[in-house]
Design a protein around this motif. Structure first.
Motif, mmCIF file in Angstrom:
data_model
loop_
_atom_site.group_PDB
_atom_site.id
_atom_site.type_symbol
_atom_site.label_atom_id
_atom_site.label_comp_id
_atom_site.label_asym_id
_atom_site.label_seq_id
_atom_site.Cartn_x
_atom_site.Cartn_y
_atom_site.Cartn_z
ATOM 1 N N PHE A 6 0.793 -1.235 0.000
ATOM 2 C CA PHE A 6 0.000 0.000 0.000
ATOM 3 C C PHE A 6 0.822 1.280 0.000
ATOM 4 N N GLY A 7 2.130 1.185 0.044
ATOM 5 C CA GLY A 7 2.930 2.395 0.126
ATOM 6 C C GLY A 7 2.654 3.122 1.427
ATOM 7 N N GLU A 8 2.452 4.419 1.356
ATOM 8 C CA GLU A 8 2.150 5.224 2.540
ATOM 9 C C GLU A 8 0.691 5.658 2.547
ATOM 10 N N ARG A 9 -0.148 4.885 1.874
ATOM 11 C CA ARG A 9 -1.578 5.208 1.832
ATOM 12 C C ARG A 9 -2.303 4.523 2.981
ATOM 13 N N TYR A 10 -3.086 5.294 3.695
ATOM 14 C CA TYR A 10 -3.909 4.771 4.784
ATOM 15 C C TYR A 10 -5.374 5.153 4.609
ATOM 16 N N SER A 11 -5.612 6.368 4.126
ATOM 17 C CA SER A 11 -6.983 6.875 4.065
ATOM 18 C C SER A 11 -7.840 6.141 3.045
ATOM 19 N N SER A 12 -7.225 5.493 2.060
ATOM 20 C CA SER A 12 -8.008 4.803 1.031
ATOM 21 C C SER A 12 -8.177 3.310 1.325
ATOM 22 N N LEU A 13 -7.767 2.866 2.530
ATOM 23 C CA LEU A 13 -7.848 1.451 2.879
ATOM 24 C C LEU A 13 -9.060 1.173 3.762
ATOM 25 N N PHE A 14 -9.750 0.068 3.454
ATOM 26 C CA PHE A 14 -10.864 -0.406 4.271
ATOM 27 C C PHE A 14 -10.489 -1.818 4.714
ATOM 28 N N CYS A 15 -10.365 -2.018 6.027
ATOM 29 C CA CYS A 15 -9.772 -3.248 6.548
ATOM 30 C C CYS A 15 -10.739 -3.971 7.479
ATOM 31 N N LEU A 16 -10.725 -5.302 7.389
ATOM 32 C CA LEU A 16 -11.523 -6.162 8.247
ATOM 33 C C LEU A 16 -10.665 -7.317 8.739
ATOM 34 N N SER A 17 -11.109 -7.951 9.827
ATOM 35 C CA SER A 17 -10.445 -9.140 10.338
ATOM 36 C C SER A 17 -11.487 -10.088 10.905
ATOM 37 N N SER A 18 -11.185 -11.389 10.849
ATOM 38 C CA SER A 18 -12.084 -12.390 11.417
ATOM 39 C C SER A 18 -11.299 -13.632 11.817
#
Length: 208
Positions: free
Chosen positions: A161-173
């Motif tokens: 993802f490089g230094e991108r955070y705002s465009s990421l949508f993350c989930l965990s299970s």
């Protein structure tokens, strides 16, 4: 418009667009799968495995808006979509999940802040598996293990993802959502990177 078979939580218009127009392309991730973090995770899980899969979603223009508003329910539906299903290993067929009732009821997906994603990967690396218990090591050894885990997890994050955070949508299970999970201890992280419209899955399974 027809009768969509997935995306039942969306409006009829949105569901129809994604059901009919969504196409996908597998990301060739051999180099990423040989990253230090993935090698570490696999080495610790002698009786389990760790896999990384990436899929570029060729979707209607509104897919990013839908992801922002509904990613928690959108991801399981995407896994069942015909355009995505055939790109994943046969054992990743989400329409045939393992019965987890003998161990615990399904716990579902939870949102993960993008800024904490690499830290969760590092924690999984640090904790190891049944054959690796950092608590039995000397303090200096534990410190070195923690530093290495954080560095390698961050390296994998930046490779993806490089230094991108705002465009990421993350989930965990922790749920065994498909037949691939033969172990008792499982984790899946899924990330939709809006800037590249790529869906990434990091999956772990382990047993004693």
């Amino acid at each position: 418009m027809g009768h969509p078979t997935v995306f039942s939580h969306l409006s009829e218009t949105e569901a129809g667009e994604l059901e009919n127009d969504l196409t996908a392309l597998r990301v060739e991730s051999d180099e990423l799968n040989q990253s230090a973090a993935l090698v570490w995770l696999r080495k610790d899980r002698i009786k389990g495995d760790a896999q990384l899969h990436g899929i570029v979603l060729k979707a209607p223009d509104r897919v990013d808006e839908i992801a922002r508003n509904s990613f928690l329910s959108l991801f399981p539906d995407i896994l069942r979509h015909r355009a995505v299903r055939h790109l994943l290993p046969e054992s990743f067929d989400a329409s045939k999940p393992l019965d987890a009732g003998a161990n615990h009821p399904p716990r579902g997906w939870r949102p993960v802040p993008a800024i904490g994603l690499a830290a969760e990967w590092a924690r999984a690396m640090y904790d190891g598996s049944f054959g690796t218990d950092p608590r039995e090591s000397a303090a200096a050894v534990r410190d070195r293990r923690a530093v290495a885990a954080l560095a390698q997890a961050n390296d994998l994050f930046h490779s993806l993802f490089g230094e991108r955070y705002s465009s990421l949508f993350c989930l965990s299970s922790p749920d065994p959502w498909c037949p691939w999970f033969r172990g008792l201890f499982n984790t899946t992280w899924v990330v939709y990177a809006g800037h590249s419209r790529t869906l990434w899955m990091l999956t772990l399974t382990d047993m004693d």
